[in-house]
Design a protein around this motif. Structure first.
Motif, PDB file in Angstrom:
ATOM      1  N   ARG A  15       0.831  -1.208   0.000  1.00 49.76           N
ATOM      2  CA  ARG A  15       0.000   0.000   0.000  1.00 49.76           C
ATOM      3  C   ARG A  15       0.863   1.254   0.000  1.00 49.76           C
ATOM      4  O   ARG A  15       1.876   1.328   0.704  1.00 49.76           O
ATOM      5  CB  ARG A  15      -0.894   0.002   1.235  1.00 49.76           C
ATOM      6  N   GLY A  16       0.447   2.230  -0.788  1.00 49.26           N
ATOM      7  CA  GLY A  16       1.157   3.499  -0.849  1.00 49.26           C
ATOM      8  C   GLY A  16       2.219   3.566  -1.933  1.00 49.26           C
ATOM      9  O   GLY A  16       2.654   4.674  -2.296  1.00 49.26           O
ATOM     10  N   GLN A  17       2.635   2.407  -2.433  1.00 47.03           N
ATOM     11  CA  GLN A  17       3.644   2.416  -3.478  1.00 47.03           C
ATOM     12  C   GLN A  17       3.037   2.830  -4.820  1.00 47.03           C
ATOM     13  O   GLN A  17       1.827   2.993  -4.968  1.00 47.03           O
ATOM     14  CB  GLN A  17       4.288   1.032  -3.608  1.00 47.03           C
ATOM     15  N   GLN A  18       3.915   2.974  -5.801  1.00 48.67           N
ATOM     16  CA  GLN A  18       3.523   3.325  -7.154  1.00 48.67           C
ATOM     17  C   GLN A  18       3.886   2.174  -8.084  1.00 48.67           C
ATOM     18  O   GLN A  18       4.839   1.431  -7.823  1.00 48.67           O
ATOM     19  CB  GLN A  18       4.253   4.612  -7.570  1.00 48.67           C
ATOM     20  N   VAL A  19       3.125   2.017  -9.177  1.00 43.64           N
ATOM     21  CA  VAL A  19       3.395   0.925 -10.110  1.00 43.64           C
ATOM     22  C   VAL A  19       3.245   1.423 -11.544  1.00 43.64           C
ATOM     23  O   VAL A  19       2.429   2.327 -11.821  1.00 43.64           O
ATOM     24  CB  VAL A  19       2.443  -0.270  -9.851  1.00 43.64           C
ATOM     25  N   THR A  20       4.050   0.863 -12.423  1.00 45.86           N
ATOM     26  CA  THR A  20       3.961   1.164 -13.858  1.00 45.86           C
ATOM     27  C   THR A  20       3.807  -0.138 -14.627  1.00 45.86           C
ATOM     28  O   THR A  20       4.616  -1.053 -14.466  1.00 45.86           O
ATOM     29  CB  THR A  20       5.216   1.900 -14.360  1.00 45.86           C
ATOM     30  N   LEU A  21       2.767  -0.204 -15.423  1.00 41.03           N
ATOM     31  CA  LEU A  21       2.494  -1.369 -16.258  1.00 41.03           C
ATOM     32  C   LEU A  21       2.685  -0.972 -17.715  1.00 41.03           C
ATOM     33  O   LEU A  21       2.378   0.154 -18.109  1.00 41.03           O
ATOM     34  CB  LEU A  21       1.058  -1.862 -16.039  1.00 41.03           C
ATOM     35  N   ARG A  22       3.172  -1.924 -18.511  1.00 43.16           N
ATOM     36  CA  ARG A  22       3.521  -1.621 -19.894  1.00 43.16           C
ATOM     37  C   ARG A  22       2.757  -2.491 -20.881  1.00 43.16           C
ATOM     38  O   ARG A  22       2.438  -3.640 -20.584  1.00 43.16           O
ATOM     39  CB  ARG A  22       5.020  -1.771 -20.096  1.00 43.16           C
ATOM     40  N   SER A  74       2.299   1.777 -24.610  1.00 46.69           N
ATOM     41  CA  SER A  74       1.629   2.584 -23.586  1.00 46.69           C
ATOM     42  C   SER A  74       2.057   2.134 -22.199  1.00 46.69           C
ATOM     43  O   SER A  74       2.478   0.985 -22.000  1.00 46.69           O
ATOM     44  CB  SER A  74       0.115   2.441 -23.742  1.00 46.69           C
ATOM     45  N   GLU A  75       1.967   3.047 -21.271  1.00 44.06           N
ATOM     46  CA  GLU A  75       2.190   2.759 -19.860  1.00 44.06           C
ATOM     47  C   GLU A  75       0.984   3.199 -19.059  1.00 44.06           C
ATOM     48  O   GLU A  75       0.390   4.255 -19.335  1.00 44.06           O
ATOM     49  CB  GLU A  75       3.422   3.514 -19.332  1.00 44.06           C
ATOM     50  N   LEU A  76       0.643   2.388 -18.055  1.00 40.72           N
ATOM     51  CA  LEU A  76      -0.380   2.750 -17.085  1.00 40.72           C
ATOM     52  C   LEU A  76       0.319   2.915 -15.743  1.00 40.72           C
ATOM     53  O   LEU A  76       1.055   2.024 -15.314  1.00 40.72           O
ATOM     54  CB  LEU A  76      -1.447   1.663 -16.991  1.00 40.72           C
ATOM     55  N   ASN A  77       0.121   4.050 -15.100  1.00 44.00           N
ATOM     56  CA  ASN A  77       0.708   4.325 -13.799  1.00 44.00           C
ATOM     57  C   ASN A  77      -0.395   4.423 -12.742  1.00 44.00           C
ATOM     58  O   ASN A  77      -1.443   5.029 -12.983  1.00 44.00           O
ATOM     59  CB  ASN A  77       1.486   5.642 -13.827  1.00 44.00           C
TER      60      ASN A  77
END
Lengths: 114, 112
Positions: A15-22, A74-77
């Motif tokens: 929880r609280g972290q950030q993520v990037t999906l490609r 594309s990236e989803l953040n």
């Protein structure tokens, strides 16, 4: 021809972290859409990008953002992750945005937030 | 807003049985209608589609007819196989839009 590819396949965050999906679309496809599929439910639309511009946005908070690159990948953040963000994130690509073309889905990225 | 309602699952059938999965929709205008299938651990695959009233989509023995009068797009197959075991999603897309609106999915299990 290669289909839609997504990376990573699985991801565990706290929880609280950030993520990037490609996501890499099918060659020649210029439109990319993102969907969130929570376990046991149907996919929910998050974003659509075409020619690097946002063309549609679903009912998701501003913690969710995306972008499309000149090669149409594309990236989803997702920022400030919540437990409820745990889901399968699907990317779909299509050739043009007339509304009649088929969307092809990738295998998804499974995100688990602890 | 637009919505899709699918038959509650899970559905369990024996091999060679007849399959029907009900799907109804709410939308303005004349949306395109789709059935997608999701095999275990995989993404979504388009199974069939119909873009106007009375159109019949078909693929791999599955069929569905776009019924405007009943706002329905029921999925049927005459004789199911074990390999048809998967989750099936009904979806719509408004004319001129990219966004797909999905139903909640129906899990189908076929026993030998």
């Amino acid at each position: 021809d290669a289909g839609v590819t997504q990376s990573p396949t699985h991801l565990i965050k706290t929880r609280g972290q950030q993520v990037t999906l490609r996501c890499s679309p099918i060659s020649g496809h210029k439109s990319v859409s993102w969907y969130q599929q929570v376990l046991g439910q149907g996919p929910q639309f998050i974003f659509q990008y075409y020619e690097k511009e946002e063309r549609g946005r679903g009912n998701f908070p501003d913690r969710f953002s995306a972008r499309q690159f000149p090669n149409y990948s594309s990236e989803l953040n997702v920022n400030a992750l919540l437990l409820g963000d745990s889901a399968l994130y699907l990317c779909a690509s299509s050739a043009i945005t007339t509304g009649e073309e088929t969307q092809y889905f990738g295998p998804g990225t499974r995100l688990l937030v602890l | 807003g637009d919505s899709v309602t699918q038959m509650e699952g899970p559905v369990t059938l024996s091999e060679e049985a007849f399959l029907t999965i009900n799907c109804t929709y709410t939308a303005t205008g004349y949306p395109s209608l789709f059935w997608y299938v999701q095999y275990p651990g995989e993404g979504l695959q388009l199974l069939l589609k119909a873009t106007k009233a009375d159109d019949k989509g078909s693929n791999k023995g599955f069929e569905a007819t776009y019924r405007k009068e009943t706002t329905s797009f029921h999925l049927e197959k005459g004789s199911v196989q074990v390999s048809d075991s998967a989750v099936y999603f009904c979806a719509l897309r408004r004319q001129g839009a990219q966004k797909l609106v999905f139903g909640q999915g129906t899990r189908l299990t076929i026993n030998p």
